[in-house]
Design an enzyme around this catalytic site. Sequence first.
Site, PDB file in Angstrom:
ATOM      1  N   ARG A 245       0.851  -1.188   0.000  1.00  0.00           N
ATOM      2  CA  ARG A 245       0.000   0.000   0.000  1.00  0.00           C
ATOM      3  C   ARG A 245       0.886   1.236   0.000  1.00  0.00           C
ATOM      4  O   ARG A 245       1.904   1.285   0.681  1.00  0.00           O
ATOM      5  CB  ARG A 245      -0.913   0.024   1.233  1.00  0.00           C
ATOM      6  CG  ARG A 245      -2.095  -0.934   1.179  1.00  0.00           C
ATOM      7  CD  ARG A 245      -3.141  -0.473   0.167  1.00  0.00           C
ATOM      8  NE  ARG A 245      -4.352  -1.271   0.259  1.00  0.00           N
ATOM      9  CZ  ARG A 245      -4.566  -2.407  -0.381  1.00  0.00           C
ATOM     10  NH1 ARG A 245      -3.609  -2.885  -1.177  1.00  0.00           N
ATOM     11  NH2 ARG A 245      -5.698  -3.065  -0.256  1.00  0.00           N
ATOM     12  N   GLU A 274      -3.412   7.445  -4.244  1.00  0.00           N
ATOM     13  CA  GLU A 274      -3.989   6.709  -5.370  1.00  0.00           C
ATOM     14  C   GLU A 274      -5.497   6.975  -5.496  1.00  0.00           C
ATOM     15  O   GLU A 274      -6.200   6.992  -4.496  1.00  0.00           O
ATOM     16  CB  GLU A 274      -3.740   5.216  -5.106  1.00  0.00           C
ATOM     17  CG  GLU A 274      -3.925   4.304  -6.277  1.00  0.00           C
ATOM     18  CD  GLU A 274      -3.456   2.890  -5.948  1.00  0.00           C
ATOM     19  OE1 GLU A 274      -4.203   1.957  -6.282  1.00  0.00           O
ATOM     20  OE2 GLU A 274      -2.377   2.732  -5.362  1.00  0.00           O
ATOM     21  N   HIS A 295      -1.125  -0.191 -10.030  1.00  0.00           N
ATOM     22  CA  HIS A 295      -1.738  -1.091  -9.040  1.00  0.00           C
ATOM     23  C   HIS A 295      -2.216  -2.392  -9.705  1.00  0.00           C
ATOM     24  O   HIS A 295      -3.386  -2.761  -9.639  1.00  0.00           O
ATOM     25  CB  HIS A 295      -2.921  -0.399  -8.347  1.00  0.00           C
ATOM     26  CG  HIS A 295      -3.266  -1.021  -7.027  1.00  0.00           C
ATOM     27  ND1 HIS A 295      -3.777  -0.315  -5.968  1.00  0.00           N
ATOM     28  CD2 HIS A 295      -3.184  -2.311  -6.587  1.00  0.00           C
ATOM     29  CE1 HIS A 295      -3.991  -1.120  -4.941  1.00  0.00           C
ATOM     30  NE2 HIS A 295      -3.644  -2.344  -5.303  1.00  0.00           N
TER      31      HIS A 295
END
Length: 333
Positions: A245, A274, A295
């Site tokens: 993350r 993000e 991602h």
Amino acid sequence: MTKREKPLVIITRRLPAPIEARMRELFDTRLNETDRPMEQHALVSAVREADVLVPTVTDRIDRAVIEQAGPRLKLIANYGNGVDNIDVEAALARNLFVTNTPNVLSEDTADMTMALILAVPRRLVEGGTRLLGKERWPGWSPTWMLGRRIWGKKLGILGMGRIGTAVARRAKAFGLEIHYHNRRRVDPKTEAELGATYWESLDQMLARVDILSVNCPYTPATYHLLSARRLALIQPHAFIVNTARGEIIDERALVKLLQEDRIAGAGLDVFEEEPAIDRKLVRLAEENRVVLLPHMGSATIEGRIEMGEKVIINIHTLMDGHRPPDRILPGDF
């Protein structure tokens, strides 16, 4: 849950076609045909109506949303391994079940982590794009596109859970020396299999590794775990890879280190804000200092279908009057 023929299941994003078809067979399913992330008012409307909400990791199911849930809502079945997008404490206080999709993404994410561990030091993206430019490739040269060898280097793994362990197995096969920091030491058998060195002190490990792989979950305790102070401990020739993350790394501090040549490079599949990406990171990628991916660490057809199957099992189990197998318990978040 009161037994109903078909509970109303609202899904916030498009899922693989076989999963959507199966859900339509089993449940009264409402899909997000546009596949655009739902705004908060739409999420509130969904929790007011649904028996089951199926959000994804980009949906913020916070306290404000949960407190407006209708009496029918019994389950938030997250389509994702983590649950940092959900206020689990608020959900449990409302006697809602929260589930996730564990144990299906480890190998896929480990594959992508290993790909970045190779791509960044060996300049794979930079080399590939050079063949697509206007300038003609002059051919092989003894001193052109020299990268860094990874064989024999020290890999530090931050978070030795399922993904971290899967990364370590791959890395060992590539001749990397395995070091790790974890909340708890792994069992001696796994440590011996990997030839892994455990570091109780994260600071000490950071100062000694050549490549750092971030594989720990994102929780309040791991927010900016790699702070500016800790990032400054990393050796100038070292690389960072993050497929966990974005919030685990102080991204602004990382950018500064890269700009000042105080770290050799980075491979990032996740970002702190993000889907917004810091323009300074984009410029660094254009200068071939970092490799950026959108991602896609767990983005395989097989993995996405397995995630959907877990969601279905959790919903079906609750419909049958039992506790879902992947429920999140107090202390898990």
